[in-house]
Design an enzyme around this catalytic site. Structure first.
Site, mmCIF file in Angstrom:
data_model
loop_
_atom_site.group_PDB
_atom_site.id
_atom_site.type_symbol
_atom_site.label_atom_id
_atom_site.label_comp_id
_atom_site.label_asym_id
_atom_site.label_seq_id
_atom_site.Cartn_x
_atom_site.Cartn_y
_atom_site.Cartn_z
ATOM 1 N N TYR A 144 -77.201 52.669 -27.320
ATOM 2 C CA TYR A 144 -75.791 52.973 -27.577
ATOM 3 C C TYR A 144 -75.656 53.505 -28.991
ATOM 4 O O TYR A 144 -76.194 52.929 -29.937
ATOM 5 C CB TYR A 144 -74.961 51.696 -27.422
ATOM 6 N N ASP A 239 -80.863 55.059 -35.692
ATOM 7 C CA ASP A 239 -79.550 54.415 -35.640
ATOM 8 C C ASP A 239 -79.709 52.949 -36.022
ATOM 9 O O ASP A 239 -80.131 52.120 -35.213
ATOM 10 C CB ASP A 239 -78.939 54.559 -34.243
ATOM 11 N N LYS A 267 -71.521 47.981 -38.894
ATOM 12 C CA LYS A 267 -71.595 46.521 -38.796
ATOM 13 C C LYS A 267 -71.777 45.837 -40.170
ATOM 14 O O LYS A 267 -70.841 45.800 -40.937
ATOM 15 C CB LYS A 267 -72.648 46.144 -37.759
HETATM 16 C C1 LIG Z 1 -72.236 49.082 -32.589
HETATM 17 C C2 LIG Z 1 -73.143 50.246 -32.568
HETATM 18 C C3 LIG Z 1 -72.658 51.555 -32.714
HETATM 19 C C4 LIG Z 1 -71.192 51.867 -32.776
HETATM 20 O O1 LIG Z 1 -70.586 51.327 -33.900
HETATM 21 P P1 LIG Z 1 -68.970 51.125 -33.878
HETATM 22 O O2 LIG Z 1 -68.673 50.638 -35.254
HETATM 23 O O3 LIG Z 1 -68.706 50.143 -32.806
HETATM 24 O O4 LIG Z 1 -68.371 52.451 -33.597
HETATM 25 C C5 LIG Z 1 -73.576 52.577 -32.801
HETATM 26 N N1 LIG Z 1 -74.896 52.346 -32.725
HETATM 27 C C6 LIG Z 1 -75.406 51.105 -32.558
HETATM 28 C C7 LIG Z 1 -76.875 50.904 -32.512
HETATM 29 C C8 LIG Z 1 -74.543 50.020 -32.450
HETATM 30 O O5 LIG Z 1 -75.040 48.802 -32.256
#
Ligand SMILES: *Cc1c(COP(=O)(O)O)cnc(C)c1O
Length: 431
Positions: A144, A239, A267
């Protein structure tokens, strides 16, 4: 335990907000039941509106690595808030946070602050496309990267939890530029690289997948991706929205000794306020407006409250590196306990984990990709989730989400969790 007030609030919320929530997985649709509405939180505990207390393993889906309402962060926000909450003009706080990030994360030169992980990943892809003048990207099944159009193809997290195969509203022309390979499968990547030779702008990967449950990279997988990117002039995007500042002070880039071209953050970087960032090599980062033409902007980007929260948390993590060892010890303690509990009752299970990330799959086979993650028992997970919630243990409401251990979690909290797991399994087996 009762949830009268939560039930009423959820009914009201459902009238006003689609599904009653502002982010899908919070609705408990997959596991069923009413999500507790939270009134407050402190340290390792969540308190709901009905007076129930929970030991928290979600931690706002990652940011609360030190636990909730962490004093230094609370004080820093209180101090800053008196000086206004936004200026829309440059501040010293942005410089401090940028310096702090670059001190902690090796081998990157510049960062741009945004408001979420989604925005960070959107920006990274635009930069990669601008830099290479190519359109296609390779992502991995079950990973994601936020909810931008390009990423909602075989995405993990809520998309996987809600079993959405294809997201309406994502133009097929956009989706066609997103190529997907199974996680941990370099052969599939090679096939894509051959088929689409000269068309690939970027490979984007979660260095530890945390949005199909916790799935670790096999030895050589990340290095293999990086090597292919270097050889073929493809932008390697790591990411680290979840793993950044969690797996180590310098995240996966430090832990796996990677040399990413771009890294996305979110985060933990905001200390619980809405922040994201994209960082990377100067050569690519300098293409961002206004130094370059790749446009990206934000009215509230670099927001002073968010900057001071993130800066304060990161500085604490940087100055107190024993926190990371302590987190791993706590995590191991929890996993040892769970293994014993499940083992005693011959419950087949896997607990992939690294640092303070883990998840429980009820399956006898090791989980290296999304297909294997999906093959684990959903039914047992749901029963376990509810039995645990009932006993005051707040787990992510989906097997496709990581659990997070926070520094605030005490030995006693962990012992309570293990005891609750034992009782939960006994309860489930006696049904
Ligand atoms: C949570 C997450 C996102 C998205 O971040 P948001 O602040 O919810 O938009 C993107 N990449 C990874 C790996 C994530 O865990």
């Amino acid at each position: 335990m009762h949830l009268h007030k939560s039930k009423q609030l959820f009914a009201r919320a459902q009238q006003l907000i689609p599904g009653g929530v502002n982010s899908p997985v919070r609705a408990f649709k997959h596991v069923g039941g009413i999500p507790p509405f939270i009134a407050s939180a402190k340290g390792a505990y969540l308190y709901d509106v009905d007076g129930n207390t929970y030991i928290d393993y979600v931690n706002s889906w990652g940011p609360m690595i030190m636990g909730h309402a962490y004093e230094p962060v609370v004080r820093a926000i209180q101090e800053q808030v008196q000086h206004s909450t936004s200026y829309g003009a440059p501040t010293e706080l942005e410089v401090l946070l940028a310096e702090q990030i670059l001190r902690m994360v090796p081998r990157i030169d510049q960062v741009r602050m945004v408001n979420s992980g989604t925005e960070a990943c959107m920006t990274a892809i635009r930069l990669a496309r601008g830099f290479t003048d190519k359109n296609k990207i390779i992502k991995f099944e079950g990973c994601y990267h936020g909810h931008a159009d390009s990423f909602l193809v075989q995405a993990g997290s809520g998309v996987a939890t809600l079993e959405i195969q294809e997201v309406p509203g994502v133009p097929s022309s956009v989706a066609a530029d997103t190529l997907v390979a199974p996680y941990n499968n370099l052969q599939a990547v090679d096939t894509l690289l051959e088929t689409y030779a000269g068309e690939i702008a970027a490979i984007i990967v979660e260095p530890v997948a945390g949005n199909m449950g916790c799935v670790l990279p096999l030895p050589g997988f990340l290095e293999g991706l990086q090597q292919r990117c270097q050889e073929q002039g493809i932008v390697f995007i790591v990411d680290e929205v979840m793993t950044g500042f969690r797996l180590a002070p310098g995240g996966a880039q430090e832990r796996f000794q990677l040399d990413a071209d771009l890294i996305t953050f979110g985060k933990i970087i905001g200390g619980g306020l809405p922040v994201g960032a994209v960082g990377g090599k100067r050569e690519i980062m300098s293409l961002l407006a206004p130094s370059g033409k790749v446009y990206q902007a934000g009215t509230l980007s670099g927001n002073p409250l968010a900057m001071i929260a993130g800066y304060t948390l990161l500085r604490e993590l940087d100055l107190n590196r024993h926190i990371y060892e302590a987190l791993e010890q706590k995590t191991q303690q929890l996993i040892d306990g769970l293994n014993t509990v499940f083992g005693k009752k011959a419950i087949v299970h896997q607990i992939p984990h690294i640092g303070s990330m883990l998840s429980v799959f009820f399956t006898e086979y090791p989980v290296h990709d999304f297909v294997a993650a999906s093959a684990a028992s959903n039914e047992l997970f749901k029963q376990f989730f509810h039995a645990m919630l009932e006993k005051g243990i707040y787990l992510p409401p989906s097997p496709f989400e990581s659990w997070f251990v926070s520094y605030a979690l005490s030995d006693e909290d962990i012992a309570k969790t293990i005891k609750a797991a034992e009782e939960s399994i006994e309860q489930i087996l006696s049904r």
